[in-house]
Design a protein around this motif. Structure first.
Motif, PDB file in Angstrom:
ATOM      1  N   LEU A 117     -18.771  43.288  35.272  1.00 12.99           N
ATOM      2  CA  LEU A 117     -20.126  43.402  35.829  1.00 12.99           C
ATOM      3  C   LEU A 117     -21.032  42.271  35.374  1.00 12.99           C
ATOM      4  N   LEU A 166     -15.726  47.299  33.551  1.00  7.41           N
ATOM      5  CA  LEU A 166     -15.486  48.646  34.039  1.00  7.41           C
ATOM      6  C   LEU A 166     -14.058  49.047  33.720  1.00  7.41           C
ATOM      7  N   GLU A 195     -24.058  53.474  40.648  1.00 10.34           N
ATOM      8  CA  GLU A 195     -22.714  53.969  40.978  1.00 10.34           C
ATOM      9  C   GLU A 195     -21.805  54.058  39.750  1.00 10.34           C
ATOM     10  N   HIS A 196     -22.184  53.412  38.659  1.00 11.36           N
ATOM     11  CA  HIS A 196     -21.376  53.426  37.441  1.00 11.36           C
ATOM     12  C   HIS A 196     -21.879  54.431  36.405  1.00 11.36           C
ATOM     13  N   HIS A 217     -11.412  38.361  37.218  1.00 15.49           N
ATOM     14  CA  HIS A 217     -11.770  39.756  36.956  1.00 15.49           C
ATOM     15  C   HIS A 217     -13.079  40.145  37.644  1.00 15.49           C
ATOM     16  N   PHE A 218     -13.987  39.195  37.832  1.00 19.81           N
ATOM     17  CA  PHE A 218     -15.156  39.487  38.667  1.00 19.81           C
ATOM     18  C   PHE A 218     -14.710  39.760  40.099  1.00 19.81           C
ATOM     19  N   ALA A 219     -13.743  39.007  40.593  1.00 19.70           N
ATOM     20  CA  ALA A 219     -13.263  39.163  41.971  1.00 19.70           C
ATOM     21  C   ALA A 219     -12.649  40.540  42.209  1.00 19.70           C
ATOM     22  N   THR A 220     -12.037  41.118  41.180  1.00 19.82           N
ATOM     23  CA  THR A 220     -11.440  42.452  41.335  1.00 19.82           C
ATOM     24  C   THR A 220     -12.451  43.569  41.112  1.00 19.82           C
ATOM     25  N   GLY A 221     -13.658  43.219  40.641  1.00 19.98           N
ATOM     26  CA  GLY A 221     -14.676  44.224  40.350  1.00 19.98           C
ATOM     27  C   GLY A 221     -14.588  44.790  38.948  1.00 19.98           C
ATOM     28  N   ALA A 222     -13.705  44.241  38.107  1.00 20.75           N
ATOM     29  CA  ALA A 222     -13.540  44.756  36.746  1.00 20.75           C
ATOM     30  C   ALA A 222     -14.684  44.354  35.827  1.00 20.75           C
TER      31      ALA A 222
END
Length: 99
Positions: free
Chosen positions: A36, A52, A92-93, A29-34
């Motif tokens: 933080l 996210l 950005e979030h 899930h870190f790899a997909t950007g989900a």
């Protein structure tokens, strides 16, 4: 954005047995950007994940696939919030408060 709070429901030996699969799940899930940020709580009775997402149902499905959930060794509390203030690295979030 979501705060995912894990609370262990089993002894640490069972947590440790499921930990490699849980860490691989977290890494994916870190790899997909989900995700933080993530890590264990102190004292070690669970963990926290900052995730996210805009869709609570998808977050619930994600949590259901965690090897800790599948093994029945942890429960999740899911808290959704609007990040209206952030450090510069998370700008950005940042979102506007709901009206």
């Amino acid at each position: 954005m979501f705060v995912l709070e894990l609370t262990y429901t089993a002894p640490l030996d069972r947590i440790d047995a499921a930990l490699p699969e849980h860490r691989a799940w977290v890494d994916a899930h870190f790899a997909t950007g989900a995700f933080l940020a993530s890590g264990p709580k102190q004292p070690r009775d669970g963990g926290i994940i900052l995730a996210l997402g805009e869709d609570r149902t998808k977050i619930e499905e994600m949590v259901a696939s965690d090897p800790f959930t599948v093994a029945g060794v942890a429960d999740y509390t899911i808290t959704e919030f609007v990040a209206t203030r952030t450090a510069p690295t998370l700008e950005e979030h940042r979102r506007q408060p709901p009206s």
